[in-house]
Design a protein around this motif. Structure first.
Motif, mmCIF file in Angstrom:
data_model
loop_
_atom_site.group_PDB
_atom_site.id
_atom_site.type_symbol
_atom_site.label_atom_id
_atom_site.label_comp_id
_atom_site.label_asym_id
_atom_site.label_seq_id
_atom_site.Cartn_x
_atom_site.Cartn_y
_atom_site.Cartn_z
ATOM 1 N N THR A 4 0.831 -1.197 0.000
ATOM 2 C CA THR A 4 0.000 0.000 0.000
ATOM 3 C C THR A 4 0.868 1.250 0.000
ATOM 4 N N GLU A 5 1.963 1.201 0.769
ATOM 5 C CA GLU A 5 2.865 2.344 0.804
ATOM 6 C C GLU A 5 3.552 2.528 -0.538
ATOM 7 N N LEU A 6 3.852 1.403 -1.196
ATOM 8 C CA LEU A 6 4.477 1.490 -2.515
ATOM 9 C C LEU A 6 3.617 2.286 -3.494
ATOM 10 N N VAL A 7 2.314 2.113 -3.363
ATOM 11 C CA VAL A 7 1.385 2.774 -4.276
ATOM 12 C C VAL A 7 1.527 4.292 -4.224
ATOM 13 N N THR A 8 1.831 4.835 -3.048
ATOM 14 C CA THR A 8 1.855 6.282 -2.903
ATOM 15 C C THR A 8 3.206 6.898 -3.262
ATOM 16 N N GLU A 9 4.201 6.049 -3.520
ATOM 17 C CA GLU A 9 5.501 6.598 -3.886
ATOM 18 C C GLU A 9 5.445 7.196 -5.285
ATOM 19 N N SER A 10 6.264 8.224 -5.519
ATOM 20 C CA SER A 10 6.343 8.792 -6.855
ATOM 21 C C SER A 10 7.765 8.644 -7.366
ATOM 22 N N LEU A 11 7.891 8.453 -8.662
ATOM 23 C CA LEU A 11 9.206 8.318 -9.271
ATOM 24 C C LEU A 11 9.749 9.689 -9.644
ATOM 25 N N THR A 12 11.066 9.809 -9.638
ATOM 26 C CA THR A 12 11.688 11.049 -10.082
ATOM 27 C C THR A 12 11.668 11.098 -11.606
ATOM 28 N N GLU A 13 11.969 12.248 -12.153
ATOM 29 C CA GLU A 13 11.986 12.393 -13.618
ATOM 30 C C GLU A 13 12.979 11.418 -14.238
ATOM 31 N N LYS A 14 14.120 11.247 -13.584
ATOM 32 C CA LYS A 14 15.146 10.324 -14.091
ATOM 33 C C LYS A 14 14.644 8.887 -14.068
ATOM 34 N N GLN A 15 13.936 8.527 -12.991
ATOM 35 C CA GLN A 15 13.413 7.161 -12.871
ATOM 36 C C GLN A 15 12.313 6.888 -13.890
ATOM 37 N N TRP A 16 11.489 7.906 -14.158
ATOM 38 C CA TRP A 16 10.463 7.765 -15.214
ATOM 39 C C TRP A 16 11.143 7.497 -16.554
ATOM 40 N N LYS A 17 12.237 8.212 -16.818
ATOM 41 C CA LYS A 17 12.962 8.045 -18.087
ATOM 42 C C LYS A 17 13.492 6.618 -18.212
ATOM 43 N N ILE A 18 13.997 6.077 -17.092
ATOM 44 C CA ILE A 18 14.489 4.699 -17.114
ATOM 45 C C ILE A 18 13.359 3.746 -17.508
#
Length: 213
Positions: A4-18
């Motif tokens: 459930t906690e994982l769901v609320t995490e957001s990725l950084t711009e760099k991680q989205w690019k990956i």
């Protein structure tokens, strides 16, 4: 950390690019998304067993798949899929800074984005998809951090009861309204119940459920 906690995490711009880069590379190689999702499932299990060495075990696992592809593969193409997955992950995650849970998020998104890129046509013409609302983002993240399957029993919260229709909420984000003529009147809002998944959508989220009690 719970799912459930994982769901609320957001990725950084760099991680989205990956995530996008991995999805694009695998789509270009015509890699089977189901084989990629098996690799993600291995990482998820590794995280559950021992988070500290999960990433190194994941990369060793990919190398093992490539080395033993002929023996464990289901078709002549399977070894090629393993090679593509290993190369895409090794290339795009070089110097990756983050924990295993973040990597799980990135790979989960990559598997979803593969479907998008496959349907969007040639990679050169692809425009990065825009999610329309915060709710869509939450739903997408919930899907990326879970492997749903037909017949699976999951917890759901009852958010509404109208006549014989019950609205279930799964993972705090996915809502489905189903007819439950025998159960509806015995439910109350905020009650947590067990439901069985009867059908899955293209994006991997539950399409239809029923009370499992």
């Amino acid at each position: 950390m719970s799912n459930t906690e994982l769901v609320t995490e957001s990725l950084t711009e760099k991680q989205w690019k990956i995530a996008h880069d991995i999805a694009q590379n695998l789509t270009k190689d015509d890699t089977d998304v189901n084989e990629f999702k098996k690799a993600i499932a291995y990482l998820r299990n590794a995280v559950n067993q021992n988070r500290s060495d999960a990433i190194s075990r994941f990369f060793k696992y990919l190398k093992t798949l490539v080395g033993n592809g002929r023996q464990i593969g289901h078709s002549g193409k399977t070894t090629d899929y393993y090679r593509s997955i290993d190369k895409a992950c090794s290339d795009c995650l070089k110097g990756f800074q983050g924990d295993a849970s973040t990597l799980l998020q990135i790979l989960g998104w990559a598997s979803r984005l593969m479907r998008y890129y496959k349907e969007a046509g040639p990679i050169g013409e692809v425009v990065t998809p825009v999610l329309e609302s915060a709710r869509q983002v939450e739903i997408a993240r919930a899907i990326s951090s879970h492997e749903f399957a037909v017949g699976q029993i999951v917890e759901a919260k009852v958010t509404a009861v109208k006549g014989n229709k019950v609205t279930y909420e799964i993972l705090g984000t996915i809502r489905l309204t189903e007819k439950e003529p025998k159960k509806a009147q015995s439910f109350s809002e905020e009650q947590v119940v067990k439901v069985e998944i009867l059908d899955i959508k293209e994006d991997g989220s539950p399409k239809k459920v029923k009370c499992a009690g």
